[in-house]
Scaffold this motif. Structure first.
Motif, PDB file in Angstrom:
ATOM      1  N   ILE A  15     -35.477  -6.494  50.966  1.00 31.11           N
ATOM      2  CA  ILE A  15     -36.933  -6.563  50.857  1.00 31.11           C
ATOM      3  C   ILE A  15     -37.439  -5.269  50.233  1.00 31.11           C
ATOM      4  O   ILE A  15     -37.227  -4.180  50.779  1.00 31.11           O
ATOM      5  CB  ILE A  15     -37.582  -6.768  52.243  1.00 31.11           C
ATOM      6  N   GLY A  16     -38.072  -5.387  49.083  1.00 31.47           N
ATOM      7  CA  GLY A  16     -38.618  -4.224  48.406  1.00 31.47           C
ATOM      8  C   GLY A  16     -40.124  -4.338  48.270  1.00 31.47           C
ATOM      9  O   GLY A  16     -40.672  -5.437  48.196  1.00 31.47           O
ATOM     10  N   ARG A  17     -40.786  -3.212  48.259  1.00 30.80           N
ATOM     11  CA  ARG A  17     -42.246  -3.187  48.089  1.00 30.80           C
ATOM     12  C   ARG A  17     -42.617  -1.949  47.293  1.00 30.80           C
ATOM     13  O   ARG A  17     -42.122  -0.849  47.584  1.00 30.80           O
ATOM     14  CB  ARG A  17     -42.949  -3.171  49.448  1.00 30.80           C
ATOM     15  N   ASP A  18     -43.466  -2.113  46.279  1.00 33.76           N
ATOM     16  CA  ASP A  18     -43.914  -0.944  45.539  1.00 33.76           C
ATOM     17  C   ASP A  18     -45.375  -0.644  45.868  1.00 33.76           C
ATOM     18  O   ASP A  18     -46.016  -1.366  46.643  1.00 33.76           O
ATOM     19  CB  ASP A  18     -43.676  -1.098  44.039  1.00 33.76           C
ATOM     20  N   SER A  19     -45.893   0.435  45.284  1.00 32.64           N
ATOM     21  CA  SER A  19     -47.231   0.907  45.628  1.00 32.64           C
ATOM     22  C   SER A  19     -48.336  -0.034  45.173  1.00 32.64           C
ATOM     23  O   SER A  19     -49.473   0.073  45.618  1.00 32.64           O
ATOM     24  CB  SER A  19     -47.459   2.299  45.022  1.00 32.64           C
ATOM     25  N   ARG A  20     -48.028  -0.975  44.297  1.00 32.28           N
ATOM     26  CA  ARG A  20     -49.030  -1.927  43.815  1.00 32.28           C
ATOM     27  C   ARG A  20     -49.165  -3.133  44.742  1.00 32.28           C
ATOM     28  O   ARG A  20     -50.058  -3.961  44.553  1.00 32.28           O
ATOM     29  CB  ARG A  20     -48.659  -2.413  42.418  1.00 32.28           C
ATOM     30  N   GLY A  21     -48.246  -3.264  45.705  1.00 30.44           N
ATOM     31  CA  GLY A  21     -48.255  -4.423  46.583  1.00 30.44           C
ATOM     32  C   GLY A  21     -47.362  -5.544  46.093  1.00 30.44           C
ATOM     33  O   GLY A  21     -47.519  -6.690  46.505  1.00 30.44           O
ATOM     34  N   VAL A  22     -46.424  -5.228  45.205  1.00 28.31           N
ATOM     35  CA  VAL A  22     -45.450  -6.219  44.738  1.00 28.31           C
ATOM     36  C   VAL A  22     -44.279  -6.232  45.715  1.00 28.31           C
ATOM     37  O   VAL A  22     -43.581  -5.224  45.873  1.00 28.31           O
ATOM     38  CB  VAL A  22     -44.957  -5.905  43.318  1.00 28.31           C
ATOM     39  N   VAL A  23     -44.083  -7.365  46.379  1.00 32.92           N
ATOM     40  CA  VAL A  23     -42.990  -7.515  47.337  1.00 32.92           C
ATOM     41  C   VAL A  23     -41.877  -8.314  46.669  1.00 32.92           C
ATOM     42  O   VAL A  23     -42.118  -9.414  46.163  1.00 32.92           O
ATOM     43  CB  VAL A  23     -43.458  -8.232  48.618  1.00 32.92           C
ATOM     44  N   THR A  24     -40.678  -7.748  46.660  1.00 36.23           N
ATOM     45  CA  THR A  24     -39.528  -8.421  46.071  1.00 36.23           C
ATOM     46  C   THR A  24     -38.544  -8.810  47.170  1.00 36.23           C
ATOM     47  O   THR A  24     -38.057  -7.950  47.902  1.00 36.23           O
ATOM     48  CB  THR A  24     -38.824  -7.528  45.039  1.00 36.23           C
ATOM     49  N   LEU A  25     -38.307 -10.108  47.289  1.00 35.81           N
ATOM     50  CA  LEU A  25     -37.326 -10.626  48.235  1.00 35.81           C
ATOM     51  C   LEU A  25     -36.087 -11.004  47.429  1.00 35.81           C
ATOM     52  O   LEU A  25     -36.145 -11.892  46.573  1.00 35.81           O
ATOM     53  CB  LEU A  25     -37.867 -11.855  48.966  1.00 35.81           C
ATOM     54  N   THR A  26     -34.973 -10.329  47.689  1.00 35.41           N
ATOM     55  CA  THR A  26     -33.750 -10.545  46.920  1.00 35.41           C
ATOM     56  C   THR A  26     -32.672 -11.187  47.784  1.00 35.41           C
ATOM     57  O   THR A  26     -32.199 -10.578  48.751  1.00 35.41           O
ATOM     58  CB  THR A  26     -33.225  -9.215  46.341  1.00 35.41           C
ATOM     59  N   LEU A  27     -32.315 -12.425  47.448  1.00 35.15           N
ATOM     60  CA  LEU A  27     -31.199 -13.081  48.123  1.00 35.15           C
ATOM     61  C   LEU A  27     -29.945 -12.263  47.834  1.00 35.15           C
ATOM     62  O   LEU A  27     -29.644 -11.964  46.679  1.00 35.15           O
ATOM     63  CB  LEU A  27     -31.024 -14.511  47.606  1.00 35.15           C
ATOM     64  N   ASN A  28     -29.204 -11.910  48.875  1.00 29.15           N
ATOM     65  CA  ASN A  28     -28.139 -10.917  48.705  1.00 29.15           C
ATOM     66  C   ASN A  28     -26.812 -11.387  49.301  1.00 29.15           C
ATOM     67  O   ASN A  28     -26.206 -10.710  50.120  1.00 29.15           O
ATOM     68  CB  ASN A  28     -28.582  -9.580  49.328  1.00 29.15           C
ATOM     69  N   ARG A  29     -26.392 -12.567  48.850  1.00 31.76           N
ATOM     70  CA  ARG A  29     -25.047 -13.060  49.185  1.00 31.76           C
ATOM     71  C   ARG A  29     -24.335 -13.420  47.869  1.00 31.76           C
ATOM     72  O   ARG A  29     -23.959 -14.576  47.648  1.00 31.76           O
ATOM     73  CB  ARG A  29     -25.108 -14.274  50.101  1.00 31.76           C
ATOM     74  N   PRO A  30     -24.170 -12.444  46.980  1.00 34.13           N
ATOM     75  CA  PRO A  30     -23.658 -12.758  45.639  1.00 34.13           C
ATOM     76  C   PRO A  30     -22.272 -13.397  45.640  1.00 34.13           C
ATOM     77  O   PRO A  30     -21.983 -14.231  44.778  1.00 34.13           O
ATOM     78  CB  PRO A  30     -23.654 -11.397  44.933  1.00 34.13           C
TER      79      PRO A  30
END
Length: 263
Positions: A15-30
């Motif tokens: 789960i990533g979040r930047d200062s603009r409020g963009v939340v990135t959910l990355t499925l992480n079972r490659p």
């Protein structure tokens, strides 16, 4: 733009979040082509719930991404086959449904960033997002029928994203379609060069960040409500949404600026 990532790098969901409020959910079972295991579904459900409950309204847009060569290969078949009782399978599909509906009920737009394959419940994820941008080499299918398991739950999202005959063709044949065909069928919004996928997603994000959060939240909620209704009821829902939107300061200021010819 710096993004703060929470959780350990081996977690099933980053789960990533930047200062603009963009939340990135990355499925992480490659290694498993990001198959939706019980653990990954639970993590997605929790993350979506946390964004929906964001008291400070910091989130502005969600990007659903995936690590590795694939977006999502659907349910974890090893976990599925290990279950024998019908109630266990009902519970699994109910939890998956909660995630899919959760994406649509978020008060912010959700963009799928797709590379590699998106099959079965992975294709359902793409169809459940508000917008989708895919790499040119991406492939899509609802391929359960090839295993003797009709993709019934993915069909719910798919039939609401693409024309009926296109959905049934995919469901009956289980055949893979490429990104260009997925765009023609309106499963995705844009095909990007493989090396330009992030840039294409970033442009979509910037378009959304330029719009008032309140208007997007009101509009998204009424869109999904009215699309399931008859036309008269749909207009009732839409009219109420616009009346509420007119009470928001961003709408009144935006209209005043337009009338006064101010930028």
């Amino acid at each position: 733009m710096d993004t703060q990532v929470s959780g350990t790098l081996d977690a099933p969901l980053l789960i990533g979040r930047d200062s603009r409020g963009v939340v990135t959910l990355t499925l992480n079972r490659p290694a498993s082509f990001n198959a939706l295991s019980d653990e990954l579904l639970a993590a997605l459900d929790a993350a979506i719930g946390a964004i929906a409950a964001d008291a400070d309204a910091d989130a502005r847009v969600v990007v659903l991404a995936a690590a590795g060569r694939a977006f999502c290969a659907g349910h974890d078949l090893r976990e599925m086959i290990a279950r024998e009782a019908a109630d266990a399978h009902r519970d699994l599909f109910a939890r998956c449904t909660r995630v899919m509906l959760g994406l649509q009920r978020l008060p912010v737009p959700v963009i799928a960033r797709v590379q590699g394959v998106a099959t079965a419940a992975g294709c359902q994820l793409v169809a459940s997002c508000d917008l989708a941008v895919a790499a040119a080499s991406a492939r899509f299918a609802v391929s359960g029928i090839n295993l003797g398991l009709f993709c019934s739950t993915p069909s719910v999202a798919l039939a609401r994203a693409v024309p009926r005959k296109a959905a049934l063709e995919m469901l009956f044949t289980g055949e893979m379609i490429d990104a260009a065909e997925a765009a023609r069928r309106f499963l995705i919004n844009e095909v990007a060069p493989d090396d330009g996928l992030d840039d294409a997603v970033a442009r979509r994000v910037e378009q959304i960040l330029a719009k008032p959060r309140a208007a997007l939240a009101i509009g998204k909620a009424q869109f999904y409500r009215q699309i399931e209704l008859g036309i008269a009821d749909a207009y009732d829902v839409a009219g109420e949404a616009m009346a509420c939107n007119m009470q928001d300061v961003s709408a009144r200021e935006g209209i005043a600026r337009f009338l006064d010819r101010r930028k």
